[in-house]
Design an enzyme around this catalytic site. Sequence first.
Site, PDB file in Angstrom:
ATOM      1  N   GLY A 161       0.794  -1.219   0.000  1.00  0.00           N
ATOM      2  CA  GLY A 161       0.000   0.000   0.000  1.00  0.00           C
ATOM      3  C   GLY A 161       0.827   1.269   0.000  1.00  0.00           C
ATOM      4  CD  GLN A 171      -6.742  -0.778   7.578  1.00  0.00           C
ATOM      5  OE1 GLN A 171      -7.455  -1.727   7.879  1.00  0.00           O
ATOM      6  NE2 GLN A 171      -5.469  -0.708   7.959  1.00  0.00           N
ATOM      7  CB  SER A 181      -1.892  -3.484   1.157  1.00  0.00           C
ATOM      8  OG  SER A 181      -0.796  -4.180   1.699  1.00  0.00           O
ATOM      9  CB  SER A 182      -0.947  -8.697  -0.477  1.00  0.00           C
ATOM     10  OG  SER A 182      -0.956 -10.060  -0.138  1.00  0.00           O
ATOM     11  CG  HIS A 183       0.361  -6.775   4.972  1.00  0.00           C
ATOM     12  ND1 HIS A 183       0.305  -6.404   6.301  1.00  0.00           N
ATOM     13  CD2 HIS A 183       0.655  -5.647   4.297  1.00  0.00           C
ATOM     14  CE1 HIS A 183       0.547  -5.121   6.407  1.00  0.00           C
ATOM     15  NE2 HIS A 183       0.760  -4.623   5.209  1.00  0.00           N
ATOM     16  CB  THR A 238      12.269  -9.616 -11.109  1.00  0.00           C
ATOM     17  OG1 THR A 238      13.487  -9.401 -11.824  1.00  0.00           O
ATOM     18  CG2 THR A 238      11.630 -10.915 -11.563  1.00  0.00           C
ATOM     19  CB  CYS A 274       3.086   2.629   8.607  1.00  0.00           C
ATOM     20  SG  CYS A 274       2.701   1.184   7.596  1.00  0.00           S
TER      21      CYS A 274
END
Length: 384
Positions: free
Chosen positions: A69, A177, A197-199, A235, A326
């Site tokens: 994110g 969120q 975001s993934s996590h 990559t 964060c």
Amino acid sequence: MIYLDYAASTPMCDEALHIYSVLNKEMFGNASSLHDAGGQAAYTLDYSRQRMANMIGGQPEGIYFTTGGTESNMLIVQSILNGLPQHKKHWIMSALEHHSMYNLAKMLEQQGYELTIVQPDQEGRITREVLIPHLRANTGLVSVQHANSETGLIQDLAALSPLLHERGIMLHSDAVQTFGNVHIDVEVMGVDALSISSHKVYGPKGVGAAYLKPGTPWRSVYPDTLHEHGFRPGTVNVPGIAAFVAAAEMMTEQMEMHQERYATLRKYFIAKIQEKSIPLHWIVQENEKKAVLHHIVGCFFDGYEGQYVMLECNRSGVCISTGSACAAGHHEPSPALQALGASGREALQFIRISFGRTTTIEELNVLVDILTYLKHRQERSLSR
């Protein structure tokens, strides 16, 4: 250990773990390579792009995979500002934004961009009336977080986008969120760019996505970059991206069920706090004007600093938060909390409890017992 900090990060779900493991073993080729292994990875990447676009009501050519994110926020804002006409040097963000946006603002100021930080109304909302006085002829971009990570307060972006688009202003939203927790449709919301975001949705860390609606002007932060259609270098993490998509699909398919559970847990927790007369008060008072993420409960513990409460909970095996992970280590009042009317002292008393798929009432009872103990210790100290 009882984990009640899902707004900070989530464990990988079985669906994501399975995909991640299989692809790292069987489809590890570089998606940019021209041989068959590269072709397989490229096919998986394109397929993941399509599935992600489907989940947000967007177009696959607008999906760019990132490391999360924060990178999505930073690349989107910079890329759009780079792509706008030279006279569009003014941009706006809400005071409720993630820590990464405040860091970005400092850097962009050094590059000659002018920022206006807009405060919400008394209900915590960014409305048309709030924005209009700050819009200028040289405003190029407005960024409004879809839901604040400390309060769970959801903004009505669909009410803002027509106002901005009729003035030729782009709208970006940090939906880290909300993605996977509430329905997102970029066309209905009218956003030109979106960060996810993934996590936060039970996928791997180090993966995210940026959406830039096709036709939105942008110019890469990294000239001559070849990956992700020039959006970012490096990559591409195909196994991580596929695992992210698998987790996101699981969450979007089950979101209504989870939100119902979260609403029940939230109601129960608040009732127990009131029953025990624990001196917590809520930063967001719910009413018919406000939409909130039910799994995020932000509150102040009167008489204790939030960091102390968090450490006491941790000693008893319960993980809660004092706000955005964060911003951990920055022992200063949160700009978002202050924007919502909290004093500096109150902001330091803030704690955040956030539920996940496996959170139970029994776990909340343990937390309530800890908070009750702190309340009684405070009362004994005051009575001396």
